[in-house]
Design an enzyme around this catalytic site. Structure first.
Site, mmCIF file in Angstrom:
data_model
loop_
_atom_site.group_PDB
_atom_site.id
_atom_site.type_symbol
_atom_site.label_atom_id
_atom_site.label_comp_id
_atom_site.label_asym_id
_atom_site.label_seq_id
_atom_site.Cartn_x
_atom_site.Cartn_y
_atom_site.Cartn_z
ATOM 1 N N SER A 64 68.935 32.504 -64.048
ATOM 2 C CA SER A 64 67.899 32.485 -63.005
ATOM 3 C C SER A 64 68.034 33.700 -62.098
ATOM 4 C CB SER A 64 68.086 31.214 -62.174
ATOM 5 O OG SER A 64 67.360 31.295 -60.971
ATOM 6 N N TYR B 120 73.805 25.111 -57.277
ATOM 7 C CA TYR B 120 72.978 25.368 -58.468
ATOM 8 C C TYR B 120 73.157 26.819 -58.928
ATOM 9 C CZ TYR B 120 68.835 26.748 -61.130
ATOM 10 O OH TYR B 120 67.998 27.297 -62.075
ATOM 11 N N LYS C 153 74.891 28.809 -62.449
ATOM 12 C CA LYS C 153 74.306 29.858 -63.304
ATOM 13 C C LYS C 153 75.248 31.061 -63.372
ATOM 14 C CE LYS C 153 70.495 27.719 -64.363
ATOM 15 N NZ LYS C 153 70.445 27.073 -65.675
HETATM 16 P P1 NAD Z 1 63.458 20.725 -66.637
HETATM 17 O O1 NAD Z 1 64.192 19.834 -65.702
HETATM 18 O O2 NAD Z 1 62.001 20.469 -66.848
HETATM 19 O O3 NAD Z 1 64.182 20.723 -68.068
HETATM 20 C C1 NAD Z 1 65.564 20.556 -68.209
HETATM 21 C C2 NAD Z 1 65.791 19.446 -69.226
HETATM 22 O O4 NAD Z 1 67.203 19.276 -69.418
HETATM 23 C C3 NAD Z 1 65.233 18.096 -68.772
HETATM 24 O O5 NAD Z 1 64.381 17.581 -69.773
HETATM 25 C C4 NAD Z 1 66.482 17.221 -68.575
HETATM 26 O O6 NAD Z 1 66.227 15.874 -68.907
HETATM 27 C C5 NAD Z 1 67.487 17.878 -69.500
HETATM 28 N N1 NAD Z 1 68.894 17.717 -69.135
HETATM 29 C C6 NAD Z 1 69.478 17.963 -67.926
HETATM 30 N N2 NAD Z 1 70.795 17.705 -68.000
HETATM 31 C C7 NAD Z 1 71.063 17.309 -69.278
HETATM 32 C C8 NAD Z 1 72.236 16.899 -69.969
HETATM 33 N N3 NAD Z 1 73.425 16.826 -69.358
HETATM 34 N N4 NAD Z 1 72.141 16.557 -71.262
HETATM 35 C C9 NAD Z 1 70.935 16.604 -71.906
HETATM 36 N N5 NAD Z 1 69.793 16.953 -71.304
HETATM 37 C C10 NAD Z 1 69.853 17.316 -69.996
HETATM 38 O O7 NAD Z 1 63.704 22.222 -66.141
HETATM 39 P P2 NAD Z 1 62.994 23.586 -66.568
HETATM 40 O O8 NAD Z 1 62.185 24.051 -65.434
HETATM 41 O O9 NAD Z 1 62.407 23.455 -67.902
HETATM 42 O O10 NAD Z 1 64.274 24.529 -66.626
HETATM 43 C C11 NAD Z 1 64.997 24.770 -67.822
HETATM 44 C C12 NAD Z 1 66.198 25.639 -67.520
HETATM 45 O O11 NAD Z 1 65.747 26.850 -66.913
HETATM 46 C C13 NAD Z 1 67.195 25.032 -66.545
HETATM 47 O O12 NAD Z 1 68.500 25.376 -66.965
HETATM 48 C C14 NAD Z 1 66.882 25.704 -65.231
HETATM 49 O O13 NAD Z 1 67.993 25.773 -64.378
HETATM 50 C C15 NAD Z 1 66.456 27.080 -65.698
HETATM 51 N N6 NAD Z 1 65.567 27.755 -64.746
HETATM 52 C C16 NAD Z 1 64.409 27.126 -64.353
HETATM 53 C C17 NAD Z 1 63.586 27.752 -63.423
HETATM 54 C C18 NAD Z 1 62.316 27.066 -62.947
HETATM 55 O O14 NAD Z 1 61.779 27.456 -61.914
HETATM 56 N N7 NAD Z 1 61.776 26.084 -63.640
HETATM 57 C C19 NAD Z 1 63.927 28.999 -62.911
HETATM 58 C C20 NAD Z 1 65.095 29.616 -63.341
HETATM 59 C C21 NAD Z 1 65.911 28.979 -64.270
HETATM 60 C C1 UD1 Z 2 63.106 28.624 -56.049
HETATM 61 C C2 UD1 Z 2 64.583 28.368 -56.070
HETATM 62 C C3 UD1 Z 2 65.273 29.398 -56.944
HETATM 63 C C4 UD1 Z 2 64.664 29.419 -58.338
HETATM 64 C C5 UD1 Z 2 63.165 29.710 -58.180
HETATM 65 C C6 UD1 Z 2 62.448 29.744 -59.500
HETATM 66 C C7 UD1 Z 2 64.950 27.401 -53.835
HETATM 67 C C8 UD1 Z 2 65.555 27.606 -52.490
HETATM 68 N N1 UD1 Z 2 65.082 28.433 -54.701
HETATM 69 O O1 UD1 Z 2 62.903 29.861 -55.450
HETATM 70 O O2 UD1 Z 2 66.652 29.121 -57.058
HETATM 71 O O3 UD1 Z 2 65.273 30.430 -59.120
HETATM 72 O O4 UD1 Z 2 62.576 28.679 -57.367
HETATM 73 O O5 UD1 Z 2 62.127 28.474 -59.907
HETATM 74 O O6 UD1 Z 2 64.403 26.348 -54.143
HETATM 75 N N2 UD1 Z 2 56.845 28.115 -50.078
HETATM 76 C C9 UD1 Z 2 56.036 27.689 -49.041
HETATM 77 N N3 UD1 Z 2 55.748 26.369 -48.944
HETATM 78 C C10 UD1 Z 2 56.233 25.428 -49.821
HETATM 79 C C11 UD1 Z 2 57.059 25.880 -50.897
HETATM 80 C C12 UD1 Z 2 57.342 27.233 -50.980
HETATM 81 O O7 UD1 Z 2 55.576 28.488 -48.223
HETATM 82 O O8 UD1 Z 2 55.946 24.226 -49.663
HETATM 83 C C13 UD1 Z 2 57.098 29.571 -50.209
HETATM 84 C C14 UD1 Z 2 58.581 29.929 -50.138
HETATM 85 O O9 UD1 Z 2 58.976 30.166 -48.826
HETATM 86 C C15 UD1 Z 2 58.612 31.182 -51.032
HETATM 87 C C16 UD1 Z 2 57.523 30.922 -52.077
HETATM 88 O O10 UD1 Z 2 56.672 29.941 -51.504
HETATM 89 O O11 UD1 Z 2 58.246 32.315 -50.293
HETATM 90 C C17 UD1 Z 2 58.056 30.394 -53.408
HETATM 91 O O12 UD1 Z 2 58.889 29.256 -53.158
HETATM 92 P P1 UD1 Z 2 59.475 28.363 -54.355
HETATM 93 O O13 UD1 Z 2 58.388 27.978 -55.281
HETATM 94 O O14 UD1 Z 2 60.277 27.268 -53.730
HETATM 95 O O15 UD1 Z 2 60.422 29.360 -55.173
HETATM 96 P P2 UD1 Z 2 61.640 30.278 -54.649
HETATM 97 O O16 UD1 Z 2 61.935 30.030 -53.239
HETATM 98 O O17 UD1 Z 2 61.351 31.672 -55.075
#
Ligand code: NAD
Ligand code: UD1
Length: 332
Positions: free
Chosen positions: A124, A148, A152
């Site tokens: 991330s 969290y 990572k």
């Molecule tokens: P998500 O929660 O939709 O998907 C994660 C899946 O992993 C879920 O279906 C959950 O049930 C499963 N899971 C969690 N722990 C588990 C375990 N111990 N054993 C088996 N299954 C398990 O999340 P996502 O948004 O699809 O994210 C996927 C990955 O990408 C995550 O590692 C997350 O940290 C990373 N990531 C997500 C974002 C984002 O904004 N969505 C940003 C940066 C990184």
């Molecule tokens: C979040 C996570 C980050 C992750 C990223 C991608 C936190 C603190 N950080 O970051 O670890 O990698 O998502 O999934 O959760 N905002 C508002 N009002 C709201 C929600 C958000 O104004 O109700 C603003 C925030 O201040 C920011 C932007 O929208 O400027 C995006 O916020 P958000 O969607 O939570 O993502 P990140 O903060 O970038």
């Protein structure tokens, strides 16, 4: 080629499974369904006409995971499974460390045991911490601002050590920026439980009138309009980056860290405007103080992905808001 997708019923995982199947890979999904629903499998089948093999197994269950490798000749793993709520990780750090770190260690030990050494890992942009200036480059120093983020960072370091010990591994660490949007079929997307913390799901609920207004966290940042700027990326583009990363890993031993972002920043107010256009609904908002831990601006330097993977994002903010809205508008 048979690929294990951990977390494959989740938001990014399900989109990636669709693309893997469409590209001819055989897919095995492992998920404990903690943050996703079994119905996602039917949706994947509807889109691809293929039902992926699925195991409801927890990564903390060493025996259960081993049995999957015993049964299937897994040639590569895309590892999405993990807990991902930043705020929650501050409340229950031990749960986060146990799930994300122990779960990954189990997976790696089993992969090693079965001679499967090709891995794509979901990292991330959070690993860049608060002190680097955008555009964020893969070589910048890392930091952790939450448990969290620490998981990572630690997993990235563990994977570096795994490669140093055995140069036969093929590892790609993908650092995602802010994934939004949904599949154009409207069958899969992100549907978080409760009140969302992230911007897009929150805005969508305001558009649906389930929430009254959006709180905008800060209008005094040094940005185009004073609100926070992020690098939003369409989940389908992001998933496509995983297919390219897998292609790369299959051809190249080594370990690479690669940003997956668009390289452009969009402010909160610009998102509000784009979402109003996509939904035809007014998004009411109120300006609030800054949210603790937020940076003003965060976007990727995206050229390494282009150079190494021949990948770049193709969809713009209007596409992302349209697809998010089309998915979310029909969900209860
Ligand atoms: P998500 O929660 O939709 O998907 C994660 C899946 O992993 C879920 O279906 C959950 O049930 C499963 N899971 C969690 N722990 C588990 C375990 N111990 N054993 C088996 N299954 C398990 O999340 P996502 O948004 O699809 O994210 C996927 C990955 O990408 C995550 O590692 C997350 O940290 C990373 N990531 C997500 C974002 C984002 O904004 N969505 C940003 C940066 C990184
Ligand atoms: C979040 C996570 C980050 C992750 C990223 C991608 C936190 C603190 N950080 O970051 O670890 O990698 O998502 O999934 O959760 N905002 C508002 N009002 C709201 C929600 C958000 O104004 O109700 C603003 C925030 O201040 C920011 C932007 O929208 O400027 C995006 O916020 P958000 O969607 O939570 O993502 P990140 O903060 O970038």
């Amino acid at each position: 080629m048979k690929i294990l997708v951990t977390g494959g019923t989740g938001y990014i995982g399900s989109h990636t499974v669709v693309q893997l199947i469409q590209q001819g890979y055989e897919v095995v999904i492992l998920d404990n369904l903690f943050n996703s629903k079994i119905e996602v499998l039917d949706k994947i089948q509807k889109i691809t006409r293929t039902k992926p093999i699925f195991y409801k197994v927890d990564l903390l269950d060493y025996e259960g995971v081993s049995q999957i490798f015993e049964k299937h000749k897994i040639e590569g793993v895309i590892h999405f499974a993990g807990l991902k709520a930043v705020g929650e990780s501050v409340q229950i750090p031990l749960t986060y460390y146990n799930n994300n770190i122990t779960g990954t260690l189990n997976l790696l030990r089993i992969m090693q045991e079965y001679g499967c050494k090709t891995l794509i890992f979901s990292s991330s942009a959070t690993v860049y911490g608060m002190n680097n200036k955008s555009p964020l480059v893969e070589t910048m120093p890392k930091d952790s601002t939450s448990p969290y983020g620490a998981t990572k960072n630690m997993i990235e370091d563990i994977l570096e050590d795994v490669y140093v010990a055995d140069n036969n591994w093929r590892i790609v660490l993908l650092r995602y920026f802010n994934p939004i949007g949904a599949h154009e079929s409207t069958l899969i997307g992100e549907n978080p439980n409760g009140i969302p913390n992230n911007l897009l799901p929150y805005v969508a609920l305001v558009a649906k009138k389930k929430l009254e207004y959006l709180n905008i966290f800060g209008d005094d940042y040094d940005t185009i309009d004073g609100t926070g700027v992020r690098d939003y990326i369409h989940v389908v583009d992001l998933s496509n980056g995983h297919i390219k990363a897998l292609d790369y890993a299959v051809k190249n031993k080594g370990i690479e860290t690669i940003n997956l972002g668009t390289g452009t920043g969009t402010s909160v107010l610009q998102i509000v405007e784009a979402f109003e256009k996509a939904s035809g609904r007014k998004i009411e908002y109120k300006m609030m103080p800054r949210r603790a831990g937020d940076v003003a601006t965060c976007y990727a330097e995206a050229s390494k992905a282009k150079k190494l993977l021949n990948w770049e994002a193709t969809k713009n903010i209007d596409d992302m808001c349209r697809d998010s809205w089309n998915f979310i508008k029909n969900i209860e």
